[in-house]
Design a protein around this motif. Structure first.
Motif, mmCIF file in Angstrom:
data_model
loop_
_atom_site.group_PDB
_atom_site.id
_atom_site.type_symbol
_atom_site.label_atom_id
_atom_site.label_comp_id
_atom_site.label_asym_id
_atom_site.label_seq_id
_atom_site.Cartn_x
_atom_site.Cartn_y
_atom_site.Cartn_z
ATOM 1 N N ASN A 304 6.781 -16.820 3.540
ATOM 2 C CA ASN A 304 6.843 -16.075 2.282
ATOM 3 C C ASN A 304 5.798 -14.970 2.217
ATOM 4 N N PHE A 305 4.737 -15.097 3.006
ATOM 5 C CA PHE A 305 3.691 -14.086 3.018
ATOM 6 C C PHE A 305 3.957 -12.970 4.034
ATOM 7 N N MET A 306 5.022 -13.103 4.821
ATOM 8 C CA MET A 306 5.313 -12.093 5.845
ATOM 9 C C MET A 306 6.044 -10.914 5.201
ATOM 10 N N VAL A 307 5.329 -10.199 4.347
ATOM 11 C CA VAL A 307 5.886 -9.045 3.654
ATOM 12 C C VAL A 307 5.551 -7.772 4.427
ATOM 13 N N LYS A 308 6.273 -6.702 4.121
ATOM 14 C CA LYS A 308 5.992 -5.432 4.780
ATOM 15 C C LYS A 308 4.789 -4.740 4.142
ATOM 16 N N GLU A 309 4.853 -4.542 2.855
ATOM 17 C CA GLU A 309 3.785 -3.950 2.038
ATOM 18 C C GLU A 309 4.430 -3.671 0.689
ATOM 19 N N HIS A 310 3.648 -3.310 -0.295
ATOM 20 C CA HIS A 310 4.312 -2.883 -1.525
ATOM 21 C C HIS A 310 4.807 -1.448 -1.331
ATOM 22 N N ILE A 311 5.920 -1.140 -1.942
ATOM 23 C CA ILE A 311 6.578 0.148 -1.718
ATOM 24 C C ILE A 311 6.343 1.056 -2.912
ATOM 25 N N TYR A 312 5.893 2.259 -2.614
ATOM 26 C CA TYR A 312 5.736 3.286 -3.638
ATOM 27 C C TYR A 312 5.938 4.631 -2.941
ATOM 28 N N TYR A 313 7.133 5.187 -3.093
ATOM 29 C CA TYR A 313 7.513 6.345 -2.289
ATOM 30 C C TYR A 313 6.923 7.658 -2.797
ATOM 31 N N ASN A 314 7.135 7.962 -4.072
ATOM 32 C CA ASN A 314 6.929 9.311 -4.556
ATOM 33 C C ASN A 314 5.472 9.568 -4.954
ATOM 34 N N THR A 315 4.647 9.699 -3.936
ATOM 35 C CA THR A 315 3.236 9.936 -4.169
ATOM 36 C C THR A 315 2.679 10.829 -3.076
ATOM 37 N N TRP A 316 1.684 11.601 -3.424
ATOM 38 C CA TRP A 316 0.944 12.348 -2.400
ATOM 39 C C TRP A 316 -0.472 11.773 -2.286
ATOM 40 N N TYR A 317 -0.699 10.608 -2.887
ATOM 41 C CA TYR A 317 -2.036 10.004 -2.862
ATOM 42 C C TYR A 317 -2.386 9.411 -1.509
ATOM 43 N N TYR A 318 -1.370 8.844 -0.807
ATOM 44 C CA TYR A 318 -1.656 8.172 0.468
ATOM 45 C C TYR A 318 -0.371 8.050 1.286
#
Length: 318
Positions: A304-318
């Motif tokens: 259950n911990f084998m996640v990819k990452e949290h997804i946040y597409y529309n940003t120029w922060y990182y």
């Protein structure tokens, strides 16, 4: 109820592991002339290169469309490597491209021509052009066109006060560097510190991007519950506020790791970023047997911990 918290026991165990291996941690070579200016180059030109390249260092690949290409008579590059390789080629051929005067007039076509090759192109050339124009105009108006002057006004501090602003405080005026979690400001600071161009009196903070987020979730360094954890597990995009809250907690967690280990946060960032690209992979099975943290990793014990990452597409922060 949604909860985001740092598991300090995991932080301490990570710190002990890193401390034992500190002389063997892989780091970036910021004098590799495939990607970065020569140590012999003019100081202002080098500072301009880094402030521009870090401003562009966000969201290069999207799912299903990686940012990668093979350059003629050169090599094949992916993600940030391709970005900085194209940046260095541009710098070698036309260092004036990075001048504030030129940046202030950059067009979308200029960005496309510069950062596109073959099928590889940045997903947001309009935003990148805007960020570069904003950077150029404000460098001219506020710092007489000089990145060196920006550093001089930073009081040898990364984070300062109203009376004594630091580098991050001065960078916030630029739209490319306004991230509340300070990924780009801290990355710029890390680069110029490592190059011997800036010697702050205070300590660098961890630099949080997708790789470090993924590692934090999988190891169990940062624990998330409720609907927000369900979003992360299912690959549902989070909103801006959730993204900031998650990355702030991840930064706090890695700050504890850095303090407990006694290792410079820039070194830890280098190592974990490389680890995220080579070992704790997002889109392929991770190479867990090569991981320093395999004995403490939650994802090895619980899928259950084998996640990819949290997804946040529309940003120029990182």
């Amino acid at each position: 109820m949604e909860v985001i918290g740092v598991d300090t026991r995991i932080a301490e165990r990570m710190a002990r592991i890193l401390s034992k291996m500190k002389d063997r941690l892989e780091t970036l070579n910021l004098f590799d002339e495939r990607f970065y200016p020569s140590r012999r180059d003019d100081r202002e030109n080098v500072l301009r290169y880094f402030i521009v390249m870090v401003a562009m260092d966000h969201r290069l690949s999207r799912f299903g469309k990686p940012y990668e290409a093979c350059l003629p008579n050169d090599d094949c590059y992916h993600g940030a490597d391709l970005l900085y390789r194209l940046g260095k080629i541009k710098y070698d051929n036309d260092p004036g491209f990075f001048s504030p005067e030129n940046l202030s007039k950059i067009t979308i076509d200029d960005v496309k021509k510069w950062l596109s090759i073959g099928d590889a192109e940045p997903p947001d050339p309009d935003i990148r052009a805007f960020l570069l124009r904003d950077l150029g105009v404000k460098l001219l108006k506020l710092y007489n066109g000089s990145v060196e002057e920006l550093l001089d006004r930073s009081n040898n501090l990364i984070h300062g006060t109203i009376n004594e602003p630091g580098l991050v405080d001065n960078l916030r005026v630029f739209r490319a560097y306004e991230d509340p979690v300070e990924k780009k400001p801290l990355l710029f600071a890390k680069f110029i510190i490592a190059r011997g161009l800036f010697s702050p009196r205070d300590r660098l903070d961890p630099i949080i991007d997708n790789h470090l987020s993924r590692i934090a979730y999988r190891i169990g360094l940062v624990m998330v519950s409720g609907n927000l954890w369900n979003k992360i597990r299912r690959g549902v995009e989070v909103d801006r506020e959730e993204d900031i809250l998650l990355r702030l907690n991840i930064r706090r967690a890695y700050r504890i790791v850095a303090l407990k280990s006694g290792i410079d946060p820039g070194v830890i960032d280098d190592y974990l970023w490389i680890m995220g690209r080579k070992i704790c992979l997002r889109d392929k099975p991770p190479l867990c047997d090569q991981c320093l943290f395999k004995q403490i990793c939650m994802a090895r014990k619980n899928s259950n911990f084998m996640v990819k990452e949290h997804i946040y597409y529309n940003t120029w922060y990182y």
